[in-house]
Design a protein around this motif. Structure first.
Motif, PDB file in Angstrom:
ATOM      1  N   ARG A 706       0.810  -1.228   0.000  1.00 50.40           N
ATOM      2  CA  ARG A 706       0.000   0.000   0.000  1.00 50.40           C
ATOM      3  C   ARG A 706       0.838   1.270   0.000  1.00 50.40           C
ATOM      4  O   ARG A 706       0.333   2.338  -0.340  1.00 50.40           O
ATOM      5  CB  ARG A 706      -0.983   0.006   1.165  1.00 50.40           C
ATOM      6  CG  ARG A 706      -0.337   0.051   2.525  1.00 50.40           C
ATOM      7  CD  ARG A 706      -1.370  -0.098   3.624  1.00 50.40           C
ATOM      8  NE  ARG A 706      -2.038   1.144   3.968  1.00 50.40           N
ATOM      9  CZ  ARG A 706      -3.179   1.215   4.656  1.00 50.40           C
ATOM     10  NH1 ARG A 706      -3.770   0.101   5.049  1.00 50.40           N
ATOM     11  NH2 ARG A 706      -3.708   2.364   4.966  1.00 50.40           N
ATOM     12  N   PHE A 707       2.108   1.173   0.384  1.00 49.15           N
ATOM     13  CA  PHE A 707       2.940   2.373   0.352  1.00 49.15           C
ATOM     14  C   PHE A 707       3.784   2.481  -0.926  1.00 49.15           C
ATOM     15  O   PHE A 707       4.607   3.392  -1.056  1.00 49.15           O
ATOM     16  CB  PHE A 707       3.822   2.442   1.604  1.00 49.15           C
ATOM     17  CG  PHE A 707       3.014   2.418   2.877  1.00 49.15           C
ATOM     18  CD1 PHE A 707       2.001   3.336   3.068  1.00 49.15           C
ATOM     19  CD2 PHE A 707       3.250   1.454   3.848  1.00 49.15           C
ATOM     20  CE1 PHE A 707       1.221   3.314   4.233  1.00 49.15           C
ATOM     21  CE2 PHE A 707       2.489   1.426   5.009  1.00 49.15           C
ATOM     22  CZ  PHE A 707       1.461   2.349   5.202  1.00 49.15           C
ATOM     23  N   ASN A 708       3.599   1.524  -1.829  1.00 51.32           N
ATOM     24  CA  ASN A 708       4.244   1.584  -3.158  1.00 51.32           C
ATOM     25  C   ASN A 708       5.763   1.695  -3.094  1.00 51.32           C
ATOM     26  O   ASN A 708       6.384   2.319  -3.950  1.00 51.32           O
ATOM     27  CB  ASN A 708       3.689   2.770  -3.967  1.00 51.32           C
ATOM     28  CG  ASN A 708       2.184   2.697  -4.086  1.00 51.32           C
ATOM     29  OD1 ASN A 708       1.469   3.513  -3.517  1.00 51.32           O
ATOM     30  ND2 ASN A 708       1.705   1.695  -4.774  1.00 51.32           N
ATOM     31  N   ALA A 709       6.348   1.112  -2.069  1.00 47.63           N
ATOM     32  CA  ALA A 709       7.796   1.240  -1.879  1.00 47.63           C
ATOM     33  C   ALA A 709       8.499  -0.087  -2.145  1.00 47.63           C
ATOM     34  O   ALA A 709       7.900  -1.156  -2.022  1.00 47.63           O
ATOM     35  CB  ALA A 709       8.082   1.683  -0.455  1.00 47.63           C
ATOM     36  N   VAL A 710       9.777   0.003  -2.523  1.00 48.27           N
ATOM     37  CA  VAL A 710      10.634  -1.185  -2.545  1.00 48.27           C
ATOM     38  C   VAL A 710      11.952  -0.833  -1.860  1.00 48.27           C
ATOM     39  O   VAL A 710      12.335   0.334  -1.795  1.00 48.27           O
ATOM     40  CB  VAL A 710      10.930  -1.701  -3.977  1.00 48.27           C
ATOM     41  CG1 VAL A 710       9.664  -2.145  -4.667  1.00 48.27           C
ATOM     42  CG2 VAL A 710      11.659  -0.658  -4.809  1.00 48.27           C
ATOM     43  N   GLY A 711      12.617  -1.859  -1.363  1.00 52.17           N
ATOM     44  CA  GLY A 711      13.899  -1.656  -0.687  1.00 52.17           C
ATOM     45  C   GLY A 711      15.046  -1.588  -1.680  1.00 52.17           C
ATOM     46  O   GLY A 711      14.966  -2.127  -2.786  1.00 52.17           O
ATOM     47  N   VAL A 712      16.120  -0.902  -1.274  1.00 53.50           N
ATOM     48  CA  VAL A 712      17.318  -0.844  -2.122  1.00 53.50           C
ATOM     49  C   VAL A 712      18.609  -1.003  -1.324  1.00 53.50           C
ATOM     50  O   VAL A 712      19.689  -0.971  -1.886  1.00 53.50           O
ATOM     51  CB  VAL A 712      17.439   0.495  -2.898  1.00 53.50           C
ATOM     52  CG1 VAL A 712      16.394   0.601  -3.968  1.00 53.50           C
ATOM     53  CG2 VAL A 712      17.404   1.686  -1.967  1.00 53.50           C
ATOM     54  N   GLY A 713      18.469  -1.163   0.007  1.00 52.40           N
ATOM     55  CA  GLY A 713      19.658  -1.099   0.865  1.00 52.40           C
ATOM     56  C   GLY A 713      20.785  -2.013   0.432  1.00 52.40           C
ATOM     57  O   GLY A 713      21.934  -1.594   0.352  1.00 52.40           O
ATOM     58  N   GLU A 714      20.457  -3.260   0.145  1.00 59.04           N
ATOM     59  CA  GLU A 714      21.511  -4.230  -0.143  1.00 59.04           C
ATOM     60  C   GLU A 714      22.373  -3.829  -1.335  1.00 59.04           C
ATOM     61  O   GLU A 714      23.595  -4.012  -1.330  1.00 59.04           O
ATOM     62  CB  GLU A 714      20.894  -5.599  -0.456  1.00 59.04           C
ATOM     63  CG  GLU A 714      21.932  -6.669  -0.789  1.00 59.04           C
ATOM     64  CD  GLU A 714      21.560  -7.566  -1.940  1.00 59.04           C
ATOM     65  OE1 GLU A 714      20.494  -7.349  -2.543  1.00 59.04           O
ATOM     66  OE2 GLU A 714      22.346  -8.470  -2.242  1.00 59.04           O
ATOM     67  N   ILE A 715      21.729  -3.294  -2.363  1.00 59.84           N
ATOM     68  CA  ILE A 715      22.418  -3.209  -3.649  1.00 59.84           C
ATOM     69  C   ILE A 715      23.314  -1.980  -3.787  1.00 59.84           C
ATOM     70  O   ILE A 715      23.961  -1.798  -4.815  1.00 59.84           O
ATOM     71  CB  ILE A 715      21.433  -3.278  -4.838  1.00 59.84           C
ATOM     72  CG1 ILE A 715      20.408  -2.142  -4.764  1.00 59.84           C
ATOM     73  CG2 ILE A 715      20.759  -4.637  -4.878  1.00 59.84           C
ATOM     74  CD1 ILE A 715      19.554  -2.028  -6.012  1.00 59.84           C
ATOM     75  N   ALA A 716      23.365  -1.157  -2.730  1.00 57.81           N
ATOM     76  CA  ALA A 716      24.186   0.055  -2.838  1.00 57.81           C
ATOM     77  C   ALA A 716      25.647  -0.265  -3.151  1.00 57.81           C
ATOM     78  O   ALA A 716      26.339   0.513  -3.804  1.00 57.81           O
ATOM     79  CB  ALA A 716      24.099   0.864  -1.540  1.00 57.81           C
ATOM     80  N   THR A 717      26.121  -1.430  -2.715  1.00 54.34           N
ATOM     81  CA  THR A 717      27.539  -1.755  -2.913  1.00 54.34           C
ATOM     82  C   THR A 717      27.842  -2.295  -4.305  1.00 54.34           C
ATOM     83  O   THR A 717      29.002  -2.369  -4.693  1.00 54.34           O
ATOM     84  CB  THR A 717      27.988  -2.865  -1.937  1.00 54.34           C
ATOM     85  OG1 THR A 717      27.131  -3.997  -2.121  1.00 54.34           O
ATOM     86  CG2 THR A 717      27.942  -2.399  -0.500  1.00 54.34           C
ATOM     87  N   SER A 718      26.813  -2.729  -5.029  1.00 54.75           N
ATOM     88  CA  SER A 718      27.062  -3.634  -6.155  1.00 54.75           C
ATOM     89  C   SER A 718      27.461  -3.015  -7.492  1.00 54.75           C
ATOM     90  O   SER A 718      28.299  -3.580  -8.191  1.00 54.75           O
ATOM     91  CB  SER A 718      25.849  -4.546  -6.352  1.00 54.75           C
ATOM     92  OG  SER A 718      25.647  -5.301  -5.176  1.00 54.75           O
ATOM     93  N   PRO A 719      26.889  -1.863  -7.886  1.00 59.51           N
ATOM     94  CA  PRO A 719      27.269  -1.358  -9.209  1.00 59.51           C
ATOM     95  C   PRO A 719      28.651  -0.706  -9.237  1.00 59.51           C
ATOM     96  O   PRO A 719      29.214  -0.514 -10.314  1.00 59.51           O
ATOM     97  CB  PRO A 719      26.207  -0.291  -9.506  1.00 59.51           C
ATOM     98  CG  PRO A 719      25.259  -0.280  -8.365  1.00 59.51           C
ATOM     99  CD  PRO A 719      25.872  -1.026  -7.248  1.00 59.51           C
ATOM    100  N   GLY A 720      29.182  -0.370  -8.078  1.00 60.70           N
ATOM    101  CA  GLY A 720      30.389   0.446  -8.012  1.00 60.70           C
ATOM    102  C   GLY A 720      31.695  -0.197  -8.436  1.00 60.70           C
ATOM    103  O   GLY A 720      32.489   0.421  -9.157  1.00 60.70           O
ATOM    104  N   PRO A 721      31.974  -1.440  -7.982  1.00 57.69           N
ATOM    105  CA  PRO A 721      33.315  -1.975  -8.264  1.00 57.69           C
ATOM    106  C   PRO A 721      33.686  -1.996  -9.746  1.00 57.69           C
ATOM    107  O   PRO A 721      34.775  -1.560 -10.130  1.00 57.69           O
ATOM    108  CB  PRO A 721      33.262  -3.386  -7.676  1.00 57.69           C
ATOM    109  CG  PRO A 721      32.229  -3.307  -6.601  1.00 57.69           C
ATOM    110  CD  PRO A 721      31.208  -2.322  -7.094  1.00 57.69           C
ATOM    111  N   SER A 722      32.768  -2.478 -10.588  1.00 54.24           N
ATOM    112  CA  SER A 722      33.118  -2.524 -12.018  1.00 54.24           C
ATOM    113  C   SER A 722      33.217  -1.108 -12.584  1.00 54.24           C
ATOM    114  O   SER A 722      33.988  -0.857 -13.523  1.00 54.24           O
ATOM    115  CB  SER A 722      32.101  -3.351 -12.808  1.00 54.24           C
ATOM    116  OG  SER A 722      30.833  -2.736 -12.787  1.00 54.24           O
ATOM    117  N   ALA A 723      32.449  -0.170 -11.992  1.00 52.22           N
ATOM    118  CA  ALA A 723      32.533   1.229 -12.447  1.00 52.22           C
ATOM    119  C   ALA A 723      33.907   1.814 -12.119  1.00 52.22           C
ATOM    120  O   ALA A 723      34.416   2.664 -12.865  1.00 52.22           O
ATOM    121  CB  ALA A 723      31.424   2.050 -11.802  1.00 52.22           C
TER     122      ALA A 723
END
Lengths: 765, 325
Positions: A706-723
């Motif tokens: 009902r609050f139309n939200a999704v979590g993102v906490g875990e993935i903050a680390t993931s796109p960075g290393p290859s970048a």
């Protein structure tokens, strides 16, 4: 929009904030109880050996020692997937493997006793590289895993549990490609996610077959499940979770330390506390899996990927508990990042004689992408495709689909994240800074700057099950029964906000039970980014159910249909006539009202995080410095603004971006020892070296709860290393393909270091 | 930590005679920041029977100057050195070196004597007992140096021999560039040795029953440019991969006298004498700095994984020389 909610999206103090900042929060090591003993572990000096014999008599006779256990003294308890690894075994499989356990009146006595245990080993050849481990004749770690290949698949994920990514026709795909690139790429520096609080447990055994465990885990309920199976379903396990000083996934793998404490308590009849030292944490606890691909990709000039084929090899160390799960989820995540009709990506999980890899945030996807994006980058360069455009184009869009961890195809029904990516690019200044592949964005003398970008998303936001009760009290308060543990993100307070919003009750009037498995229903825990959607859904449903039951009780007294009722601040009222109302206590002083909520898995939504990185490379010293980090995401709706910011700012550490900069576990590949077992040699970023981090967060309503939200906490680390690799490559004009980008590697790639090896045997040179 | 006797010494004489009495089985505790790691990590095969607290000795923490130069008591805290106007004004590279050590907390506890006498950081030598037992190496009395065929990314590139661990002290490097000396006491008297002569591959120059009581630095001409550069993977709380200290006196752009010391490249700080000769009497230019850098590392013989340290050292020498301009 934000104004329609009283609590959601508002900044309120965390329930546990005062306790934490004043030091009164009781972490595992703060717990004391009468008769408490301290446990210690004797660890193997050899990477691979059989124990010929152990003489524990001297240790057992030391004053203050209450119990000494070896593999001969304990039941055949086993962990791992499949359950292959004994709590203590006759065989040791890595430097640091547990050989004996001691419980004593003090920690010092227990340590002294370890010195008195005499062990005779029969040394076995060890293997420390995954490709070596796969060769015929390589040393074998387990009889159950011929060729050192871990049995693929995860029974928990069902009969079709995802293993390889196979679909379409890759040969046809390669024929359609304008460019094809191939090669071997690795992400093999096995960083330690390194939560500040080391792993540990306190166990109190109760004859004949019960144990109560005080644990430090992000998912304390799951400890009861895991330990129950480890004991061959013989022991009834109660787990009590408290504040957890970080986990980043890793403490899911606490079954060994919990088993040690349990067995020592069983042997001594007293409660036993066993907490790892920082050295043990670094040398004997969960590392990120080591990942290597040998693969080939085909791409069209417009950035369309036509085929991905190859092998993904994963080194899990001396055993696997969750590596198959990580491979399954990683194989799913890669499809979320790369839309491609033709896949033939096979995987193989290999055992080697080093400390085990397992759950670390990023969960397979970070590992796979850190290898695949460099390969895709080669193709992008050849095809002349801007990586930002490539990632935007190929990220999952509504109507696309993917095979998820259960091997079933799901159609994605979430939002299009292109807008969030584009907003991030604008904040970062991508257009101004991007000068083309292998071109620096600016040069200042010997210093060169370069940029890179990566993306990651996970359909785990709706994975696994959660259950909760919400109990309404006549005094106008509510209590949430949930086994969710606070592991630093503030989610326990966020669930109270959600319940408060549903019940329109001040947050102060909503409380939550301790994370005790005896009291609360099933809870997989805040793993991945599932807290907001999955746990949130269960808690919301429980609150709605409780509210409904309350309305049913009070409807007759309000002469209305339950459907016509609403509640606010402890009053139930008729929606069309708010003056017609009754306080909750009208139910009677001897009555509570309990709702139940359950969330069942839903894999049709995914979150998304794009990270932009700018680095500066000193081409004379090889030093790489992060200049700027921008994270871009869309969360549907922000529940807790500072909590979200904290999660996004957490992108550097815990085996994240810094696993490309300087975080790594250094393994001596001759002896099997982990060399950097302290916080000086294990490089991690301190607050004095934080780069500017900018977070772009959009709020496009997502069809979750009902609050139309999704979590993102875990993935903050993931796109960075290859970048980071991409940014360094662009800065110096040469491909950089190894993690982390140490000065040595940078100088080598620049051709400035030509090793001169000093000859001679050790010590005689 | 295991059991040991703890004795507070009131005088240098008492500390030295206690060291003698325990015949090598006693250790001194000044700041304790390094000692505690050794006592807790139990990585040595021998464990001290006694810890002699020397913090209780009065007057050993003074910082003073006379016409000959600077004198710093062995118990002077690193933080006091970083703050001392005497050191900052006349011996800036030393203050700078002290400031790069560890954290404010450690600098508040750690002393200059301890910084010079701290044990090496070699990860084979310091491998913790509790993860399978300490590792055996020549520094501990038997077997080869494990770094030679192992992971030697942080080890010596100059003058290893027997043990390739590097001197971890930052202050030693600054002192070496300043021709600093170490004053040593024993029950039978005192002696003074140059900082560069204090370190050897298998340990420092203290004999049984001796302790460092002070460091002495000859006066430096006020016009000399002093520099301390430290290269680390992480900015704070890290040991040097390479450090360079320099004291360069020049007159109208011409180098009159240049003194350069390299740190973390050898068992002790190394004076780059060839580089110093190269500089002498010549106008300081980027080309000369580069030539000096080559000369400074001319004798480097890197191990399998640390050739990069040579490049970094050259860069730091070059930068140090040019900041003297």
């Amino acid at each position: 929009m934000a104004d329609e909610y009283r609590f959601i999206g508002k900044t309120i103090p965390r329930k546990d904030a005062a306790e934490i900042v004043t030091g009164s929060a009781r972490f595992l090591n703060d717990i004391k109880m009468p008769g408490l003993l301290y446990g210690k572990v004797l660890r193997s000096p050899h990477p691979h050996a059989l124990i010929r014999q152990i003489d524990k008599s001297k240790a057992a006779n030391l004053k203050g020692v209450k119990g000494v256990l070896t593999w001969e003294d304990i039941p055949d308890w086993r962990g791992g997937t499949p359950r292959s690894t004994r709590v203590l075994d006759r065989k040791v499989r890595y430097v640091g493997d547990a050989v004996a356990l001691v419980a004593a009146e003090t920690e010092e006595t227990a340590k002294e006793a370890l010195r008195l245990i005499e062990v005779e080993y029969e040394l076995l050849p060890a293997v420390l590289d995954m490709e070596e481990a796969l060769k015929p004749g390589a040393p074998q770690l387990y009889d159950e895993f011929p060729g050192n290949v871990v049995k693929p698949g995860v029974p928990f994920f069902g009969p079709k549990s995802l293993k390889d990514v196979v679909m379409g026709d890759v040969e046809k795909g390669f024929q359609e490609a304008d460019v094809i690139t191939e090669g071997t790429f690795g992400y093999e520096n096995i960083p330690n996610p390194l939560p500040p609080e080391p792993p540990g447990a306190i166990a109190q055994w109760e004859e004949p077959n019960k144990v109560t465990l005080w644990v430090s885990n992000q998912a304390s309920y799951m400890d009861t499940v895991t330990l129950f199976h480890v004991t061959g379903r013989q022991v009834e396990v109660r787990s009590i979770g408290g504040p957890c000083g970080g986990s980043y996934g890793s403490k899911f793998m606490s079954w060994q330390v919990q088993s040690y404490a349990t067995l020592l308590s069983r042997a001594t009849g007293r409660p036993v506390k066993l907490i790892m030292t920082k050295e043990e944490h670094l040398a004997n606890f969960t590392l990120r899996p080591s990942s290597r691909i040998k693969a080939r990709v085909g791409m069209k000039r417009d950035g369309t990927v036509t085929a991905v084929a190859g092998t993904w090899m994963i080194d899990t160390g001396y055993y696997s508990m969750t590596t198959q799960s990580q491979v399954a989820v990683g194989a799913g995540e890669v499809q979320i990042m790369v839309r491609c009709p033709n896949w033939n990506l096979r995987n193989v999980i290999v055992c080697t004689n080093r400390n085990a890899s397992g759950i670390v945030r990023g969960f397979g996807g970070q590992e796979l992408k850190c290898c695949l994006i460099p390969l895709l980058s080669l193709a992008m360069e050849k095809a002349g495709v801007d990586p930002l455009e490539f990632l935007k184009k190929n990220y999952v869009k509504p109507g696309d689909g993917y095979f998820w961890r259960d091997g079933i195809w799901y159609e994605y029904r979430g939002v299009d994240y292109t807008k969030a990516m584009q907003s991030g690019a604008e904040r970062f200044g991508w257009k101004e800074k991007w000068k083309g592949w292998l071109k620096p964005s600016s040069i200042d003398g010997v210093k060169r700057r370069g940029i890179g970008v990566g993306v990651h998303g996970n359909a785990d936001i709706g994975e696994d099950s959660s259950e909760a009760y919400v109990r309404l009290h006549p005094d106008g308060t509510a209590m949430v029964f949930s086994c969710v543990t606070e592991h630093g993100t503030g989610q326990r307070t966020n669930f109270l906000k959600m319940v408060a919003e549903v019940l329109q009750l001040p947050v102060e009037r909503v409380s939550i039970t301790p994370s005790d498995s005896l009291v609360n229903p099933y809870e997989f825990g805040p793993a991945g980014s599932r807290g907001t959607y999955a746990i949130g859904s269960a808690v919301i449903a429980a609150a709605e159910d409780a509210k409904q039951k309350l309305f049913e009780i009070l409807a007759p007294r309000l002469q209305a249909d339950p459907k016509e009722l609403d509640t606010s601040d402890g009053f139930v009222f008729v929606r069309s006539n708010p003056g017609k109302r009754l306080p909750w206590k009208a139910v009677g002083p001897d009555r509570t009202c309990t709702g139940f909520g359950r969330f069942s898995p839903d894999y049709t939504l995914s979150n998304c995080m794009m990270t932009f990185i700018e680095v500066e490379v000193d081409t004379e010293t090889g030093k790489v410095t992060l200049v700027q980090v921008v994270n871009a995401t869309d969360v549907g709706r922000i529940i807790d603004p500072p909590g979200l910011e904290g999660q996004l700012n957490g992108c550097l550490g815990s085996a994240g971006i810094d696993s490309a900069v300087f975080e790594e576990t250094i393994l001596d590949r001759r002896s099997g020892h982990i060399m950097n077992t302290n916080l000086i040699e294990y490089k991690w970023r301190t607050s004095l070296e934080l780069p500017p981090i900018d977070n772009v967060v959009m709020e496009t309503p997502i069809d979750s709860h009902r609050f139309n939200a999704v979590g993102v906490g875990e993935i903050a680390t993931s796109p960075g290393p290859s970048a980071v690799l991409m940014a360094v490559s662009n800065a110096i004009g040469t491909w950089m393909h190894e993690y982390p980008v140490t000065p040595e590697r940078v100088l080598k790639v620049l051709g400035k270091v030509k090793p001169r090896v000093r000859r001679g045997k050790g010590g005689e040179a | 930590m295991r059991s040991f006797s703890h004795i507070s010494a009131a005088t240098v004489d008492q500390a030295c005679s206690l060291l003698r009495k325990y015949k090598g089985k006693a250790v001194l505790n000044a700041g304790g920041t390094d000692l505690l790691l050794t006592l807790k990590g139990e990585h040595l095969f021998e464990y001290p029977e006694a810890v002699i607290d020397i913090k209780t000795i009065d007057g050993l923490d003074s910082i003073s100057e006379n016409e000959d130069g600077l004198k710093i008591g062995a118990l002077a805290k690193l933080s006091a050195i970083t703050r001392s106007p005497l050191v900052r004004n006349g011996y800036g590279a030393l203050a700078e070196a002290a400031l790069t050590v560890a954290t404010p907390q450690i600098r508040n506890a750690g002393t200059i004597g301890g910084n010079l006498c701290q044990d090496v950081r070699c990860w084979y030598y310091r491998y913790p007992r509790h993860i399978g037992g300490p590792m055996t190496c020549l520094r501990k009395g038997k077997g080869p140096c494990l770094a030679v065929a192992g992971d030697n990314r942080y080890h010596a590139i100059i003058g290893g021999k027997k043990c390739f661990a590097v001197c971890p002290s930052d202050t030693a490097v600054a002192l070496a560039a300043m021709d600093g000396k170490i004053r040593i006491a024993s029950a039978s008297g005192e002696r003074t040795i140059p900082v560069t002569g204090f370190f050897s591959p298998l340990g420092n120059g203290l004999k049984s029953g001796e302790m460092v009581i002070s460091v002495e630095v000859p006066k430096i001409k006020g016009t000399a440019k002093q520099t301390f550069l430290k290269f680390t993977l992480r900015k704070p709380v890290d040991f040097a991969i390479v450090s360079v200290a320099s004291v360069i006196l020049q007159d109208k752009g011409v180098c009159v006298d240049g003194r350069i010391a390299l740190g973390a490249v050898a068992p002790g700080p190394v004076r780059a004498e060839k580089a110093e000769e190269t500089l002498k009497g010549k106008p300081i230019t980027p080309e000369l700095a580069a030539e000096a850098a080559e000369q400074a590392l001319a004798d480097a013989k890197p191990l399998s994984m640390n050739a990069y340290k040579v490049e970094i050292a050259k860069t730091l020498v070059k930068r140090a020389v040019l900041t003297g301009l």
